[in-house]
Motif scaffolding. Structure first.
Motif: not given
Length: 344
Positions: A120, A265, A267, A269-271, A275-278, A280
């Motif tokens: 992060i 920002e 995002i 925390e990607p997890q 978030s963006e990771a979710t 994706d």
């Protein structure tokens, strides 16, 4: 004649059997808990996961304590390494002596390590922690009250601090309670950062920079009132020069950062959920489902191409079944007609 004053504790430590309970240490510990609690709430509000702030604080707090102690020992080395002093006292952090400049500097190194391990951005984490950190400072300053240290010039104001200890060169009397001034100033800085962050959506470390700049402004005039021994450069205390230097750095960062990286920002925390990771992962799942449907269709087409007779047989069977259904329907209709004729 003393009409009113703030009394000092008769002692800064209470013994619970063989265990010493020191007021200075309690103030530091309570301040850390407040910083982590408030930082966690702000981090979750920014889209982060619960517990992340505490996980990174495990790195930041020890580094900060070491940094704060190092700054104090280096800038007041004569208290520990001059003639008649015991250098072992340099490790007795519970007796007081933490420099906020060193604590923030080395604490940031620990936070950077923790943030890097979690993947992060450090500036976003620092923005979430900024009000909590300065509230921790507000609480920690009361440790100086327990130790009867870091007071200002003599005064007879109703809120003067009464010093009763005569150790380490102290002269009993009433003095400006600079610990109280700084504590109240820190509370004001925390409220300022929270308000500015909500109104202007500060990001990329700018909330933290605002905290640093505002704290330095207050620390300058409070430091100017203190009468304890300190190193002087060009007639000013070392901490005054440090406050000026750090203030200018913080303001410069605010200006440059707002131009190069405006906004906040999206995002942190990607997890974290949402978030963006979710997103994706969801897109990948959708793409996989679409690919499966396409594969099924393609397989049907391949089967038709490889075995036309099977397709023709299937079509003929379907037509035969349809013809049978039509014949049954016609038979049923004729039976109904015959029945009606006989009845008539």
């Amino acid at each position: 004649m003393e009409l009113a004053y703030i009394p000092s504790p008769s002692q800064g430590v209470v013994h619970l059997g063989p265990i010493p309970l020191r007021g200075y240490a309690f103030c530091i510990i309570i301040g850390v808990f407040v910083a982590v609690w408030l930082g966690n709430k702000r981090w979750i509000a920014r889209g982060g996961q619960p517990g992340t702030v505490a996980d990174i604080a495990v790195w930041a707090v020890p580094f900060g304590l070491v940094g704060g102690r190092l700054y104090h020992v280096i800038t007041d080395y004569e208290l520990y390494f001059s003639e008649g002093r015991d250098w072992v006292d340099a490790f007795k952090i519970w007796e007081g002596g933490l420099g906020i400049w060193g604590a923030i500097a080395l604490g940031a190194v620990g936070a950077w390590i923790g943030c890097r391990r979690r993947g992060i951005p450090l500036p976003a984490w620092a923005d979430a922690l900024a009000p909590g950190i300065v509230l921790a400072q507000a609480i920690g300053r009361w440790g100086n009250w327990f130790n009867q240290e870091l007071y200002g010039r003599a005064t007879d104001l109703p809120w003067a601090l009464k010093i009763t200890s005569d150790t380490d060169g102290r002269v009993p009397g009433t003095y400006h309670p600079t610990f109280l001034y700084e504590s109240l100033w820190c509370v004001g800085v925390a409220l300022l950062v929270i308000w500015a962050d909500r109104k202007f959506k500060l990001g990329h470390g700018r909330a933290f920079a605002l905290y640093v700049a505002a704290y330095c402004a207050g620390r300058f005039w409070i430091e100017y009132m203190r009468v304890d021994d300190a190193h002087h450069i060009l007639g000013m205390r070392l901490n005054n020069w440090t406050a000026i230097f750090v203030f200018l750095l913080a303001v410069a960062y605010l200006v440059v950062s707002s131009k190069k990286r405006p906004g906040r920002e999206e995002i942190v925390e990607p997890q974290a959920p949402g978030s963006e990771a979710t997103a994706d992962a969801k897109d990948e799942a959708d793409a996989t489902g679409d690919a499966g449907t396409a594969d099924a269709t393609e397989d049907a087409r391949d089967t038709e191409a490889e075995d036309p007779s099977a397709t023709a047989s299937g079509t003929a069977a379907g037509e035969k079944t349809a013809a049978k259904d039509d014949a049954d329907a016609d038979g049923a209709a004729d039976a109904d007609t015959d029945a009606e004729v006989k009845k008539a």
